[in-house]
Design an enzyme around this catalytic site. Structure first.
Site, short mmCIF file in Angstrom:
data_model
loop_
_atom_site.label_atom_id
_atom_site.label_comp_id
_atom_site.label_asym_id
_atom_site.label_seq_id
_atom_site.Cartn_x
_atom_site.Cartn_y
_atom_site.Cartn_z
N LYS A 116 -5.22 38.78 -7.49
CA LYS A 116 -4.58 37.90 -6.15
C LYS A 116 -5.13 38.21 -4.79
O LYS A 116 -5.49 37.31 -4.18
CB LYS A 116 -3.02 38.15 -6.22
N ASP B 136 4.15 31.98 -4.28
CA ASP B 136 5.34 32.77 -4.88
C ASP B 136 6.66 32.52 -4.05
O ASP B 136 7.71 32.69 -4.51
CB ASP B 136 5.22 34.22 -4.87
#
Ligand code: ATR
Length: 286
Positions: free
Chosen positions: A75, A111
């Site tokens: 990420k 997220d």
């Protein structure tokens, strides 16, 4: 005349290392079927050393992918390698959703969107208060703290075993975040409207301490971003103390929505049928 682009099947990936446990293909596969789309969503096991070449190939249009998700451990690299990461992902230092637009690789992080959308769906009044207690200051906590701040929570009590990590996060997200140690946990509960566990405490059978939720505001919501087990020890304790709870599975489902829309052009819904399908899969592969 038909344009060759009309017949091209859009294909997206989820890249991670390891990747076999990812449930994202199940989620996107369900939406592709539901919408009758002729697309594909494929697992790509990419080692850290292979990630930069993989992204370079994607940018050059050498792969058939229109974009994809990235997960652990890529990420942070994804953010650095994208041509245009959005402000949200830059502040977090991590991206989980990539897509190509006119030859440029764009990136965001969904997220936090997944976290708030789950609560919006399952406890619509969850954001009426201004005070939240977030337990944990790791990677997952960052997106939660950012999302809470952006939703208007003005008092975010960030409790972590290692208080220096909580301090580091508070520095990143500003004055609404107060870093605290575990010894402050009980005091930090006082009057909070939301309790969020972002630690691995209670995950997949791991031990979790007994918490007393009685200090929370009367209508507080207790949630956990861990979803294996679906009812974590903290959620079970909170429920038995008469608290309203929301499990973390919806965060996984909702965070997938923006990516699917980018790659396949349809905004999908998080339905009970999708949720049940993932729960059944979890039971099968327990
Ligand atoms: P993630 O990306 O899932 O958030 P992480 O960055 O490793 O993973 O963070 C794990 C979080 O769980 C941290 O807040 C960690 O606390 P420390 O910063 O003190 O390590 C917390 N955590 C993990 N195991 C814990 C335990 N046994 N007791 C208390 N906190 C724990």
């Amino acid at each position: 005349m038909r344009d060759s682009r009309e017949t091209k099947v859009n294909t997206a990936f989820v890249a991670g290392y390891p990747i076999r446990h990812s449930r994202s293909p199940l989620i996107h596969g369900h939406w592709l079927r539901t919408h009758g789309l002729d697309g594909a969503y494929l697992r790509q096991e990419i080692t850290p050393a292979d990630f930069a070449p993989f992204i370079a190939g994607l940018k050059r249009g050498e792969s058939s992918f229109v974009g994809g998700n990235v997960t652990i451990p890529h990420k942070e690299q994804a953010l650095l390698l994208a041509d245009h990461p959005d402000e949200l992902s830059r502040e977090l230092g991590a991206a989980n959703t990539l897509w190509l637009e006119e030859g440029r690789l764009l990136a965001t992080n969904t997220d936090g969107y997944g976290f708030v959308s789950n609560l919006d769906q399952r406890a619509p009044e969850w954001d009426q208060g201004a005070t939240a207690l977030v337990l944990g200051a790791g990677g997952a906590s960052r997106a939660v703290v950012q999302a809470l701040r952006d939703r208007g929570f003005r008092d975010i009590r960030l409790v972590n075993r290692t208080v220096s990590r909580a301090r580091e996060l508070a520095d990143r997200f500003g004055a609404s975040v107060e870093p605290l140690g575990f010894e402050d946990l009980e005091d930090a509960m006082d009057g909070a409207n939301l309790f969020v566990n972002t630690t691995s405490l209670g995950m997949e059978g791991a031990a979790a301490p007994e918490l007393d939720f009685s200090g929370l505001a009367a209508d507080a919501i207790v949630t956990d971003i861990v979803y294996v087990p679906l009812e974590t020890p903290f959620l079970q304790q909170a429920r038995s103390q008469g608290r309203a709870t929301v499990d973390g599975l919806g965060m996984l489902l909702h965070q997938a929505v923006p990516g699917f829309e980018k790659w396949f052009g349809v905004r999908p819904e998080v339905t009970d049928a999708l949720r049940q399908m993932v729960i059944d899969d979890m039971a099968e592969h327990a």
